[in-house]
Design a protein around this motif. Structure first.
Motif, mmCIF file in Angstrom:
data_model
loop_
_atom_site.group_PDB
_atom_site.id
_atom_site.type_symbol
_atom_site.label_atom_id
_atom_site.label_comp_id
_atom_site.label_asym_id
_atom_site.label_seq_id
_atom_site.Cartn_x
_atom_site.Cartn_y
_atom_site.Cartn_z
ATOM 1 N N SER A 1 44.262 30.424 39.841
ATOM 2 C CA SER A 1 45.149 29.782 40.975
ATOM 3 C C SER A 1 44.900 30.509 42.333
ATOM 4 N N PHE A 2 45.229 29.409 43.307
ATOM 5 C CA PHE A 2 45.107 30.146 44.658
ATOM 6 C C PHE A 2 46.622 30.616 44.878
ATOM 7 N N LEU A 3 46.681 31.886 45.530
ATOM 8 C CA LEU A 3 48.037 32.623 45.604
ATOM 9 C C LEU A 3 47.843 33.592 47.096
ATOM 10 N N SER A 4 48.681 33.746 47.558
ATOM 11 C CA SER A 4 49.013 34.588 48.850
ATOM 12 C C SER A 4 48.422 36.150 48.426
ATOM 13 N N GLN A 5 47.656 36.478 49.334
ATOM 14 C CA GLN A 5 47.241 37.910 49.143
ATOM 15 C C GLN A 5 48.112 38.825 49.248
ATOM 16 N N LYS A 6 49.379 38.700 50.046
ATOM 17 C CA LYS A 6 50.618 39.321 49.733
ATOM 18 C C LYS A 6 51.131 39.492 48.465
ATOM 19 N N ALA A 7 50.842 38.362 47.631
ATOM 20 C CA ALA A 7 51.546 38.110 46.338
ATOM 21 C C ALA A 7 50.908 39.160 45.241
ATOM 22 N N ILE A 8 49.684 39.686 45.363
ATOM 23 C CA ILE A 8 49.131 40.184 44.479
ATOM 24 C C ILE A 8 48.457 41.548 44.853
ATOM 25 N N THR A 9 49.206 42.316 45.732
ATOM 26 C CA THR A 9 48.760 43.596 46.259
ATOM 27 C C THR A 9 48.984 44.448 45.160
ATOM 28 N N ASP A 10 49.967 44.547 44.259
ATOM 29 C CA ASP A 10 50.419 45.560 43.270
ATOM 30 C C ASP A 10 49.281 45.546 42.305
ATOM 31 N N GLU A 11 49.184 43.916 41.836
ATOM 32 C CA GLU A 11 48.187 43.817 40.718
ATOM 33 C C GLU A 11 46.959 44.114 41.004
#
Length: 304
Positions: free
Chosen positions: A242-252
């Motif tokens: 999927s296309f997601l915000s960079q901010k949404a996946i920082t921890d992952e």
């Protein structure tokens, strides 16, 4: 004509529903109906049309609505100034937001505001960008933070912070050979998960893919999901990418549970905006919060 009646009238006008107004004001629906009936009796006029189960204001209701807002704003202003005088500002901030600001931006913002104004409470409403804009235009929402600027003559947008969408995949061997930046042709056979219609994320992706003559309907879309956290779980489980915000996946990304890639020649940068009604006078507390938001992001951008 008392303030509680005016508050009830404004709530019914905003939500176009007696039941939603009751929920918003923590009243029973019969109490809301009683307030409106008593107000109409006192003013000797009908304020609200109740035909065909649709709620709308009469001409008299339209006239009263602006005065009611001004009266309630004066009341809020008096409470604010008295609180300021006593060193204890109280009230409630209501803000609507699309998914990414709601989950990854607003919590920290609320925390910082609470340090300066510990007696102010918050109510965060979840809508996609289109719904936030429509709610502000219709006076149902005071202001919001969105990931797409949807132009309208009654709205003001203030840029807050930059963001970028990236292609997010599982951290599996399948994607181990991928470069950090890949071509759009390399992903055409992937199984995709997309956000719901109306989201700023989906609008941006659709717009940029259209530049390459690609339509979402031509891709192998296996799911449309509203919640970003649910999308991440689905990616980890192997359902698709999927296309997601960079901010949404920082921890992952730090944990190594997901991978992200930029797409060559596909500019998926965007901004988040604070949006509010151009012609509506905010209460003193709302103005304080609004100025706090602007200063907060100015400082955050200056430190980047």
């Amino acid at each position: 004509m008392d303030l509680r009646q005016l508050e009830t009238f404004v709530a019914v006008a905003k939500f176009k529903s007696f039941s939603k107004a009751a929920d918003h004001l923590y009243l029973t629906q019969p109490t809301v109906s009683s307030h409106i009936a008593n107000l109409e009796k006192e003013l000797n006029t009908i304020l609200i049309n109740r035909t065909n189960r649709k709620i709308s204001l009469t001409k008299a209701g339209d006239i009263l609505y602006d005065y009611a807002l001004n009266i309630l704003n004066l009341k809020d202003g008096a409470i604010y100034k008295l609180g300021e005088y006593k060193g204890k500002i109280v009230g409630n901030i209501e803000i609507a937001s699309s998914t990414i600001p709601e989950q990854y931006i607003l919590p920290q913002l609320f925390c910082q505001f609470n340090k300066e104004f510990p007696d102010v409470t918050f109510q965060m409403l979840h809508y996609d960008s289109q719904q936030v804009v429509e709610g502000i235009i219709q006076d149902r929402i005071d202001f919001g933070i969105v990931g797409a600027e949807i132009p309208h003559p009654q709205l003001n947008y203030v840029e807050l912070i930059n963001d970028e969408l990236v292609l997010v995949t599982p951290a599996t061997s399948t994607y181990a050979s991928f470069d950090e930046e890949i071509s759009i042709e390399e992903i055409l056979n992937e199984r995709f998960i997309f956000r719901e219609i109306g989201s700023g994320t989906r609008k941006l992706v659709e717009s940029k893919l259209a530049d390459f003559k690609f339509d979402i309907s031509s891709l192998n879309v296996v799911a449309y999901i509203e919640n970003t956290e649910a999308i991440k779980q689905c990616i980890r489980s192997g359902l698709g990418v999927s296309f997601l915000s960079q901010k949404a996946i920082t921890d992952e990304l730090k944990a190594g549970s997901l991978k992200s890639f930029k797409i060559k020649d596909l500019n998926l940068e965007r901004k988040f905006y604070f949006v509010y009604h151009k012609y509506r006078n905010p209460s003193p507390l709302e103005s304080t919060f609004q100025n706090f938001v602007f200063n907060y992001f100015q400082k955050a951008n200056a430190s980047d």
